[in-house]
Design a protein around this motif. Sequence first.
Motif, PDB file in Angstrom:
ATOM      1  N   GLN A   1       0.796  -1.268  -0.008  1.00  0.00           N
ATOM      2  CA  GLN A   1       0.116  -0.002   0.061  1.00  0.00           C
ATOM      3  C   GLN A   1       0.820   1.214   0.081  1.00  0.00           C
ATOM      4  OE1 GLN A   1       0.836  -1.685   2.608  1.00  0.00           O
ATOM      5  NE2 GLN A   1       1.140  -0.224   4.171  1.00  0.00           N
ATOM      6  N   GLY A   2       2.090   1.246   0.257  1.00  0.00           N
ATOM      7  CA  GLY A   2       3.063   2.338   0.284  1.00  0.00           C
ATOM      8  C   GLY A   2       3.319   2.944   1.711  1.00  0.00           C
ATOM      9  N   THR A   3       4.305   3.446   1.896  1.00  0.00           N
ATOM     10  CA  THR A   3       4.717   4.231   3.012  1.00  0.00           C
ATOM     11  C   THR A   3       5.520   5.508   2.790  1.00  0.00           C
ATOM     12  OG1 THR A   3       5.766   3.948   5.434  1.00  0.00           O
ATOM     13  CG2 THR A   3       6.838   2.956   3.502  1.00  0.00           C
ATOM     14  N   GLN A   4       4.978   6.331   3.371  1.00  0.00           N
ATOM     15  CA  GLN A   4       5.699   7.828   3.244  1.00  0.00           C
ATOM     16  C   GLN A   4       6.708   8.089   3.811  1.00  0.00           C
ATOM     17  OE1 GLN A   4       4.247  10.348   1.238  1.00  0.00           O
ATOM     18  NE2 GLN A   4       6.401  11.370   1.550  1.00  0.00           N
ATOM     19  N   VAL A   5       7.764   8.488   3.149  1.00  0.00           N
ATOM     20  CA  VAL A   5       9.117   8.846   3.507  1.00  0.00           C
ATOM     21  C   VAL A   5       9.333  10.540   3.326  1.00  0.00           C
ATOM     22  CG1 VAL A   5      11.629   8.653   3.495  1.00  0.00           C
ATOM     23  CG2 VAL A   5      10.155   6.530   3.424  1.00  0.00           C
ATOM     24  N   THR A   6       9.235  11.142   4.238  1.00  0.00           N
ATOM     25  CA  THR A   6       9.636  12.669   4.235  1.00  0.00           C
ATOM     26  C   THR A   6      10.939  13.032   4.810  1.00  0.00           C
ATOM     27  OG1 THR A   6       7.169  13.143   4.172  1.00  0.00           O
ATOM     28  CG2 THR A   6       8.767  14.877   4.431  1.00  0.00           C
ATOM     29  N   VAL A   7      11.804  13.693   4.029  1.00  0.00           N
ATOM     30  CA  VAL A   7      13.226  14.101   4.388  1.00  0.00           C
ATOM     31  C   VAL A   7      12.940  15.729   4.451  1.00  0.00           C
ATOM     32  CG1 VAL A   7      15.558  13.938   4.252  1.00  0.00           C
ATOM     33  CG2 VAL A   7      14.124  11.974   3.424  1.00  0.00           C
ATOM     34  N   SER A   8      13.076  16.211   5.477  1.00  0.00           N
ATOM     35  CA  SER A   8      12.896  17.770   5.872  1.00  0.00           C
ATOM     36  C   SER A   8      13.577  18.117   7.180  1.00  0.00           C
ATOM     37  CB  SER A   8      11.383  18.052   5.536  1.00  0.00           C
ATOM     38  OG  SER A   8      11.345  19.425   5.722  1.00  0.00           O
ATOM     39  N   SER A   9      14.106  19.254   7.136  1.00  0.00           N
ATOM     40  CA  SER A   9      14.482  19.941   8.436  1.00  0.00           C
ATOM     41  C   SER A   9      13.553  20.643   8.799  1.00  0.00           C
ATOM     42  CB  SER A   9      15.870  20.709   7.925  1.00  0.00           C
ATOM     43  OG  SER A   9      15.509  21.596   6.986  1.00  0.00           O
TER      44      SER A   9
END
Length: 117
Positions: free
Chosen positions: A109-117
Amino acid sequence: QVQLVESGGGLVQPGGSLRLSCTASGSIPGPYDLGWYRQGPGKSRELVASMSGPEAANVADSVKGRFAIFGDAAKKTLYLQMNGLKPEDTAIYYCNVREIWSGVQYWGQGTQVTVSS
């Protein structure tokens, strides 16, 4: 029939690490390939890493040296270790199983990865 469930996504700062997991239920009566794909905002889905066996793992040039794909057959789980994450790694990550003989593919189903400061 195979069902895949991903986990391990989240919000991480640049330079951080995450490990994604994909656990399978069911079985495939034949050889298969395993892979991780991702789809970033406004982008097409792309292959990040794949493996057809313990000694046949590949990663995309964009993540080479930072990401690694490996599996635990006993747990029926596929992993994606992501180190040195960059903002451009932000995406929904999907695991994939492809039956080699039939070409049938299964997706999580997908998994969200967010890379942010």
